[in-house]
Design a protein around this motif. Structure first.
Motif, PDB file in Angstrom:
ATOM      1  N   HIS A 150       0.829  -1.202   0.000  1.00 54.69           N
ATOM      2  CA  HIS A 150       0.000   0.000   0.000  1.00 54.69           C
ATOM      3  C   HIS A 150       0.863   1.251   0.000  1.00 54.69           C
ATOM      4  N   PHE A 151       1.859   1.283   0.881  1.00 58.48           N
ATOM      5  CA  PHE A 151       2.708   2.467   0.977  1.00 58.48           C
ATOM      6  C   PHE A 151       3.542   2.674  -0.284  1.00 58.48           C
TER       7      PHE A 151
ATOM      8  N   THR B 294       1.229   4.118  -3.059  1.00 58.60           N
ATOM      9  CA  THR B 294       0.850   5.519  -2.870  1.00 58.60           C
ATOM     10  C   THR B 294       2.060   6.446  -2.960  1.00 58.60           C
ATOM     11  N   GLY B 295       3.252   5.870  -3.020  1.00 61.55           N
ATOM     12  CA  GLY B 295       4.456   6.676  -3.093  1.00 61.55           C
ATOM     13  C   GLY B 295       4.947   7.163  -1.749  1.00 61.55           C
ATOM     14  N   GLU B 296       4.290   6.746  -0.673  1.00 61.95           N
ATOM     15  CA  GLU B 296       4.701   7.171   0.668  1.00 61.95           C
ATOM     16  C   GLU B 296       5.868   6.349   1.200  1.00 61.95           C
ATOM     17  N   LEU B 297       6.189   5.297   0.516  1.00 55.09           N
ATOM     18  CA  LEU B 297       7.318   4.447   0.893  1.00 55.09           C
ATOM     19  C   LEU B 297       8.005   4.018  -0.391  1.00 55.09           C
ATOM     20  N   THR B 298       9.294   4.284  -0.516  1.00 56.70           N
ATOM     21  CA  THR B 298      10.024   3.897  -1.715  1.00 56.70           C
ATOM     22  C   THR B 298      10.582   2.490  -1.554  1.00 56.70           C
ATOM     23  N   TYR B 299      10.890   1.850  -2.674  1.00 53.29           N
ATOM     24  CA  TYR B 299      11.480   0.521  -2.597  1.00 53.29           C
ATOM     25  C   TYR B 299      12.858   0.571  -1.963  1.00 53.29           C
ATOM     26  N   GLN B 300      13.561   1.682  -2.119  1.00 44.58           N
ATOM     27  CA  GLN B 300      14.859   1.793  -1.459  1.00 44.58           C
ATOM     28  C   GLN B 300      14.697   1.801   0.049  1.00 44.58           C
TER      29      GLN B 300
END
Length: 366
Positions: A268-269, A272-278
């Protein structure tokens, strides 16, 4: 907000690893280090005894084996030597681990990390007769949404784990208090069809993962095996996987790749862009090395049981030995060769293209 993100990523990877071998040459004792690294990245379970939930609402080991084929049977004694543990004992060990995980998700992590770290992944099943899978899931969601609103929190649902005539199961990330509120408040005629199971480490690994890693990391003793000359020569030391022994010559071993599927809250994050894969990758490595407030040793029910002479299985003892071997490398100044050097430098974690998965790959060491 950072607390919620960190808590979600640090503890909620549902791993379905795939093993991809390719022969390489490595330095002495490195396969043992790297196997430990893979174990630390891929697995963590729970610790101690547990309280505050009704064991009648958990998914039993036998039931779980009909939902997904994972490493659970092996971890809980189905293949122990010289004989498998009795089924009743397997179920008993499973129940204690499950009950601890409830406590660990709700109490231990909160007290260690502070308010806002309570999200964790669960398998939630409904067996209400006469309903479709969609209807069962909506009934589950309605109960959990009401509890989440009352608790002032939210929940995130993932893909279906199982959907057939007998039951419907979904992966759901939420605060443990939300699940507990439902179990504590609903009447028996509702609870008899509801099961809520915190995901244990073995439930996150598809069946065959452990043996695949073992086979891929196996070394050949060139002093006794002519295949070394056929494969390019060079002395190869025999190393017992999970320990740091060996004869001190060059090692021939393999590269390991694990594919990790993220849990609903993490997905989810990221969506939504609130959490990056990095950030996901950094948290995974921080958890494996123990540099982000959580660590594998403290999160291992297996290691706790082994160190405190509790009832264990062969697999639990194996994982405990790996953890103890790694932690025993810690020097007086707090440095640790495996956690500080091998893991950060030679275990690479990256998003798999545009897929919503993360690959954990052990790099070859020159």
């Amino acid at each position: 907000w950072d607390r919620i993100k960190k808590r979600g990523v640090s503890s909620s990877h549902i791993g379905r690893p795939e093993v991809t071998p390719s022969h390489k040459t490595m330095s002495p004792s490195i396969p043992a280090f790297l196997f430990a690294a893979v174990v630390l990245v891929a697995a963590a379970a729970g610790v101690v005894s547990a309280q505050e939930t009704d064991p009648n609402n958990i998914i039993t080991l036998t039931e779980w084996n009909t939902i997904l084929m994972t490493e659970s049977s092996a971890d809980y004694g189905a293949y122990d030597k010289p004989a498998p543990l009795p089924t009743t004992l397997q179920e008993s060990i499973w129940s204690v681990a499950t009950l601890w995980q409830w406590q660990y998700n709700q109490i231990d992590r909160t007290s260690t990390l502070g308010e806002g770290y309570n999200f964790a992944p669960y398998a939630v099943c409904s067996s209400v007769p006469g309903l479709s899978g969609a209807e069962r899931f909506e009934a589950i969601a309605e109960l959990l949404r009401a509890a989440a609103i009352a608790e002032g929190t939210v929940l995130f649902a993932g893909d279906s784990l199982y959907n057939d005539a007998d039951r419907t199961c979904r992966a759901i990330s939420a605060e443990t208090a939300t699940f507990k509120a439902v179990i504590d408040s609903q009447p028996e005629d509702v609870l008899q069809y509801l099961q809520v199971q915190p995901l244990l480490s073995s439930m996150k690994q598809i069946e065959g993962t452990f043996q695949g890693i073992m086979d891929a990391m196996a070394a050949v003793d060139c002093a006794e095996d002519d295949r070394c000359e056929e494969e390019g020569g060079g002395g190869t030391a025999t190393v017992t996987v999970g320990t740091f022994g060996g004869r001190g010559r060059a090692l021939q071993s393999t590269e390991i790749s694990l594919v990790v599927i993220l849990t609903p809250i993490v997905l989810h994050f990221t969506r939504t862009g609130e959490l990056t894969y990095q950030e996901v990758i950094n948290e995974m490595m921080g958890f494996a090395t123990g540099r982000s407030g959580l660590n594998v040793a403290e999160a291992s029910y297996y290691d706790f049981q082994a160190q405190n002479q509790g009832v264990t299985t062969d697999r639990m003892e194996f994982y405990s030995n790996v953890i103890q071997n790694v932690t025993s490398l810690t020097a007086a100044d707090g440095s640790n060769a495996c956690l500080d050097v091998v893991l950060p430098n030679d275990v690479k974690i990256a998003r798999m293209g545009t897929n919503e998965t993360v690959a954990v790959r052990v790099e070859t060491i020159d």
